[in-house]
Design a protein around this motif. Structure first.
Motif, PDB file in Angstrom:
ATOM      1  N   ARG A 185       0.866  -1.170   0.000  1.00  0.00           N
ATOM      2  CA  ARG A 185       0.000   0.000   0.000  1.00  0.00           C
ATOM      3  C   ARG A 185       0.908   1.227   0.000  1.00  0.00           C
ATOM      4  NH1 ARG A 185      -4.637   0.796   4.453  1.00  0.00           N
ATOM      5  NH2 ARG A 185      -2.884   1.471   5.702  1.00  0.00           N
ATOM      6  N   ILE A 186       0.752   2.066  -0.987  1.00  0.00           N
ATOM      7  CA  ILE A 186       1.613   3.234  -1.171  1.00  0.00           C
ATOM      8  C   ILE A 186       0.957   4.439  -0.506  1.00  0.00           C
ATOM      9  CG2 ILE A 186       2.760   4.720  -2.866  1.00  0.00           C
ATOM     10  CD1 ILE A 186       3.692   1.767  -2.910  1.00  0.00           C
ATOM     11  N   GLY A 187       1.739   5.197   0.246  1.00  0.00           N
ATOM     12  CA  GLY A 187       1.221   6.381   0.918  1.00  0.00           C
ATOM     13  C   GLY A 187       2.232   7.511   0.860  1.00  0.00           C
ATOM     14  N   PHE A 188       2.024   8.481   1.704  1.00  0.00           N
ATOM     15  CA  PHE A 188       2.843   9.695   1.707  1.00  0.00           C
ATOM     16  C   PHE A 188       4.324   9.415   1.944  1.00  0.00           C
ATOM     17  CE2 PHE A 188       4.895  13.065   4.149  1.00  0.00           C
ATOM     18  CZ  PHE A 188       4.852  14.081   3.207  1.00  0.00           C
ATOM     19  N   PHE A 189       4.671   8.434   2.768  1.00  0.00           N
ATOM     20  CA  PHE A 189       6.056   8.195   3.156  1.00  0.00           C
ATOM     21  C   PHE A 189       6.859   7.387   2.137  1.00  0.00           C
ATOM     22  CE2 PHE A 189       4.131   9.295   7.174  1.00  0.00           C
ATOM     23  CZ  PHE A 189       5.066  10.173   7.674  1.00  0.00           C
ATOM     24  N   GLU A 190       6.257   7.022   1.025  1.00  0.00           N
ATOM     25  CA  GLU A 190       6.936   6.180   0.042  1.00  0.00           C
ATOM     26  C   GLU A 190       8.268   6.782  -0.403  1.00  0.00           C
ATOM     27  OE1 GLU A 190       7.516   2.779  -2.059  1.00  0.00           O
ATOM     28  OE2 GLU A 190       5.923   3.227  -0.643  1.00  0.00           O
ATOM     29  N   GLU A 191       8.252   8.043  -0.767  1.00  0.00           N
ATOM     30  CA  GLU A 191       9.475   8.699  -1.249  1.00  0.00           C
ATOM     31  C   GLU A 191      10.532   8.806  -0.149  1.00  0.00           C
ATOM     32  OE1 GLU A 191      10.910  13.077  -2.779  1.00  0.00           O
ATOM     33  OE2 GLU A 191       8.872  12.446  -3.262  1.00  0.00           O
ATOM     34  N   ALA A 192      10.123   9.175   1.050  1.00  0.00           N
ATOM     35  CA  ALA A 192      11.081   9.338   2.149  1.00  0.00           C
ATOM     36  C   ALA A 192      11.765   8.018   2.480  1.00  0.00           C
ATOM     37  CB  ALA A 192      10.382   9.890   3.384  1.00  0.00           C
ATOM     38  N   VAL A 193      11.008   6.932   2.541  1.00  0.00           N
ATOM     39  CA  VAL A 193      11.591   5.639   2.871  1.00  0.00           C
ATOM     40  C   VAL A 193      12.437   5.134   1.707  1.00  0.00           C
ATOM     41  CG1 VAL A 193      11.074   3.230   3.426  1.00  0.00           C
ATOM     42  CG2 VAL A 193       9.811   5.066   4.557  1.00  0.00           C
ATOM     43  N   THR A 194      11.955   5.287   0.488  1.00  0.00           N
ATOM     44  CA  THR A 194      12.717   4.846  -0.687  1.00  0.00           C
ATOM     45  C   THR A 194      14.048   5.583  -0.782  1.00  0.00           C
ATOM     46  OG1 THR A 194      10.683   4.303  -1.854  1.00  0.00           O
ATOM     47  CG2 THR A 194      12.650   4.589  -3.203  1.00  0.00           C
ATOM     48  N   GLN A 195      14.045   6.892  -0.549  1.00  0.00           N
ATOM     49  CA  GLN A 195      15.287   7.672  -0.602  1.00  0.00           C
ATOM     50  C   GLN A 195      16.229   7.328   0.543  1.00  0.00           C
ATOM     51  OE1 GLN A 195      14.326  11.837  -0.757  1.00  0.00           O
ATOM     52  NE2 GLN A 195      13.611  11.739  -2.876  1.00  0.00           N
TER      53      GLN A 195
END
Length: 173
Positions: free
Chosen positions: A126-136
């Protein structure tokens, strides 16, 4: 047969727990948001992100070998909730602080739910707001899931993965 034999072995060793005093198992700390704390926060519908950031930071300062945040921060909407931006920046800063001193860095596993995708017939993150922060922040911050499944016939959970990568388009984050 394999399951039955493993059940027997587990039954035989059920009381054989290593002693923490003998340093046979590593010490750990569980931070629990109890009812008293939850009530003092005003009984919010979701865990306040500023409080969550402070709990994570407290754990990071203690330099544990691993931090697991067992609070799903992936609501179905992609717009940020109050405090989400600050928590996302904290996770990115954690990864930046880890780079020069890899060995002293505590990896953080953030828990997220999976959903069943009828089109592909599989579970997808489930993709949410934190996807980019955790991926980076990978590999210092990663996603994990608390999903497990019990046998339909016996109700027993078997082969439970304590941690497993989830992929998007056959790529790790």
């Amino acid at each position: 047969l394999e399951d039955a034999l493993m059940d027997e072995v587990m039954f035989l060793y059920k009381g054989n727990i290593p002693s923490i005093k003998a340093n046979e198992i590593p010490p750990f700390v569980l931070l629990d948001i109890d009812n008293k704390t939850y009530n003092s926060w005003g009984r919010p519908a979701y865990t306040p992100r500023d409080k969550l950031k402070n709990l994570i930071d407290t754990a990071v300062q203690a330099k544990p070998r691993l931090i697991i945040v067992d609070i799903d921060v992936t609501p179905s909407m992609k717009k940020p909730l109050p405090g989400d931006l600050e928590l996302a920046e904290y996770l990115k800063k954690h990864a930046t602080n880890c780079e020069p001193k890899q060995a002293a860095c505590s990896p953080i596993i953030m828990v997220r739910a999976l959903r069943y995708d009828e089109a592909s017939g599989s579970l997808t993150p489930r993709i949410g707001f934190f996807e980019e922060a955790v991926t980076q922040s990978f590999p210092h911050t990663q996603w994990g899931t608390a999903e497990f499944y019990a046998s339909m016939s016996t109700g027993i959970t078997r082969r439970w993965s304590l941690w497993e990568h989830t992929c998007t388009n056959e790529q790790l984050p």
